[in-house]
Design a protein around this motif. Structure first.
Motif, mmCIF file in Angstrom:
data_model
loop_
_atom_site.group_PDB
_atom_site.id
_atom_site.type_symbol
_atom_site.label_atom_id
_atom_site.label_comp_id
_atom_site.label_asym_id
_atom_site.label_seq_id
_atom_site.Cartn_x
_atom_site.Cartn_y
_atom_site.Cartn_z
ATOM 1 N N GLY A 41 113.198 91.207 18.029
ATOM 2 C CA GLY A 41 112.423 91.138 16.793
ATOM 3 C C GLY A 41 111.379 90.040 16.830
ATOM 4 O O GLY A 41 110.248 90.221 16.358
ATOM 5 N N ILE A 42 111.736 88.884 17.398
ATOM 6 C CA ILE A 42 110.791 87.778 17.501
ATOM 7 C C ILE A 42 109.607 88.165 18.381
ATOM 8 O O ILE A 42 108.446 87.890 18.042
ATOM 9 C CB ILE A 42 111.498 86.531 18.050
ATOM 10 C CG1 ILE A 42 112.459 85.959 16.990
ATOM 11 C CG2 ILE A 42 110.485 85.467 18.474
ATOM 12 C CD1 ILE A 42 113.345 84.835 17.499
ATOM 13 N N LEU A 43 109.875 88.808 19.512
ATOM 14 C CA LEU A 43 108.787 89.248 20.393
ATOM 15 C C LEU A 43 107.913 90.286 19.704
ATOM 16 O O LEU A 43 106.676 90.236 19.813
ATOM 17 C CB LEU A 43 109.364 89.796 21.698
ATOM 18 C CG LEU A 43 110.013 88.769 22.632
ATOM 19 C CD1 LEU A 43 110.713 89.480 23.791
ATOM 20 C CD2 LEU A 43 108.983 87.781 23.164
ATOM 21 N N ASN A 44 108.530 91.229 19.008
ATOM 22 C CA ASN A 44 107.757 92.226 18.269
ATOM 23 C C ASN A 44 106.823 91.558 17.265
ATOM 24 O O ASN A 44 105.652 91.906 17.137
ATOM 25 C CB ASN A 44 108.695 93.181 17.523
ATOM 26 C CG ASN A 44 109.318 94.232 18.426
ATOM 27 O OD1 ASN A 44 108.837 94.501 19.522
ATOM 28 N ND2 ASN A 44 110.406 94.826 17.969
ATOM 29 N N SER A 45 107.370 90.592 16.523
ATOM 30 C CA SER A 45 106.593 89.920 15.484
ATOM 31 C C SER A 45 105.506 89.040 16.080
ATOM 32 O O SER A 45 104.348 89.090 15.660
ATOM 33 C CB SER A 45 107.538 89.084 14.610
ATOM 34 O OG SER A 45 106.847 88.478 13.541
#
Length: 206
Positions: free
Chosen positions: A97-101
């Motif tokens: 999720g952090i990478l996506n964001s």
């Protein structure tokens, strides 16, 4: 008049906890723990090993904008637990999720380009990322409420562009292991708190 000075029932609460569900852009700093296991891809000295045998990343998140700007939140990102795979699976999900964001990827995007953006050369590529977090509330070792980061907000969310500054993140390919291209937020320094949170808030299965 804001209230009588002999009756404080109507005074605002003095809690220091950011409300659950608050969305905010944050800067992530990984505090090195000195534990490596190359077979797992844990290199660079970022992972920490606890007394129970669990392994995790000790992350500090600084809120960049809004009413809680400059506030800091500490969370553990699970890598391994001797009690089973749950903590590690949650940790992998949070990092995805952090990478996506941070890199502007829809969670539904499984194109080769999106898959490449979800890969890292090492934990150094996570240190310094800026993304939109959904702030949660957990408990510390004394049972007191504390803020935690358990989820990141991706471009699929209607408020993502506004919170990220309405500018799509510019993705740069990960640098070689042992190096990071990330920068600290403007006007901020990655200072360490006087006391290390340690294992406060660790799930029971960790």
């Amino acid at each position: 008049m804001s209230g009588l000075w002999n009756d404080f029932n109507s005074a605002q609460s003095n809690t220091n906890v950011i409300p659950k569900g608050t969305l905010a852009k944050v800067h992530m700093t990984l505090r090195p723990g000195g534990f490596d296991d190359a077979s797992q891809g844990w290199t660079g000295g970022y992972a920490k090993r606890g007394t129970t045998g669990s392994v995790y990343l000790d992350a500090e998140f600084t809120v960049l904008d809004g009413p809680y700007a400059k506030r800091k939140i500490w969370s553990l990102i699970g890598l391994y637990s001797p009690n089973g795979p749950n903590w590690a699976n949650m940790g992998r999900g949070l990092i995805r999720g952090i990478l996506n964001s941070a890199r502007g990827i829809s969670d539904k995007d499984n194109s080769p380009e999106a898959q490449a953006k979800r890969r890292i050369n090492g934990f150094a590529n996570l240190d310094g990322l800026e993304f939109v977090a959904r702030i949660d509330i957990g408990k510390d070792t004394n049972g007191e409420e504390k803020n935690e980061i358990r989820a990141a907000v991706t471009p699929d969310h209607r408020d993502y562009a506004t919170l990220m500054g309405a500018i799509a993140p510019q993705y740069t390919a990960p640098s070689a292991p042992g190096h990071t291209h990330s920068q600290a937020p403007s006007g901020q320094q990655n200072t360490q708190p006087s006391a290390t949170p340690g294992t406060a808030g660790r799930p029971s299965w960790a």
